[in-house]
Design a protein around this motif. Structure first.
Motif: not given
Length: 113
Positions: A60, A63-64, A66-68, A70-71, A86
């Motif tokens: 998790q 993933a957090s 990676e999400e940051i 990918a924005r 994070t």
């Protein structure tokens, strides 16, 4: 996965991260379930044991991050701030778990299931 099942799983992961940080890796799994607002059965349906749950916490965290990254429309300052926050939170959780898994001499410490 059904939406409600996914929400319960996410609640378990969040509760585990919080309690691993607050109380250590050997915190009772029942306490994690209680903090997540679910029963023991739900915890064990999602995670076979403590290590499986810890791996989900790590995943998790990744993933957090990676999400940051990918924005598309995020400024450098916002991205760096989010990554530092994070990363710092994740590092604290990892350090607390490692503290209980390995003693000062580098010897593995047994952990109850």
């Amino acid at each position: 996965m059904r939406k409600d099942a996914k929400l319960r799983r996410e609640a378990l992961i969040a509760a585990a991260a919080e309690l691993f940080l607050e109380r250590g890796f050997t915190v009772a799994l029942e306490e994690i379930a209680a903090r997540a607002g679910v029963g023991r059965g739900t915890l064990y349906r999602n995670f076979a044991d403590r290590e499986t749950l810890a791996i989900a916490v790590f995943e998790q965290s990744l993933a957090s991050i990676e999400e940051i990254v990918a924005r598309e429309r995020i400024g450098l300052r916002e991205a760096m701030s989010a990554l530092v926050h994070t990363g710092a939170t994740s590092r604290a959780v990892y350090a607390r778990i490692a503290e209980e898994l390995v003693d000062r001499r580098g010897k593995r410490t047994p952990v109850a299931g």
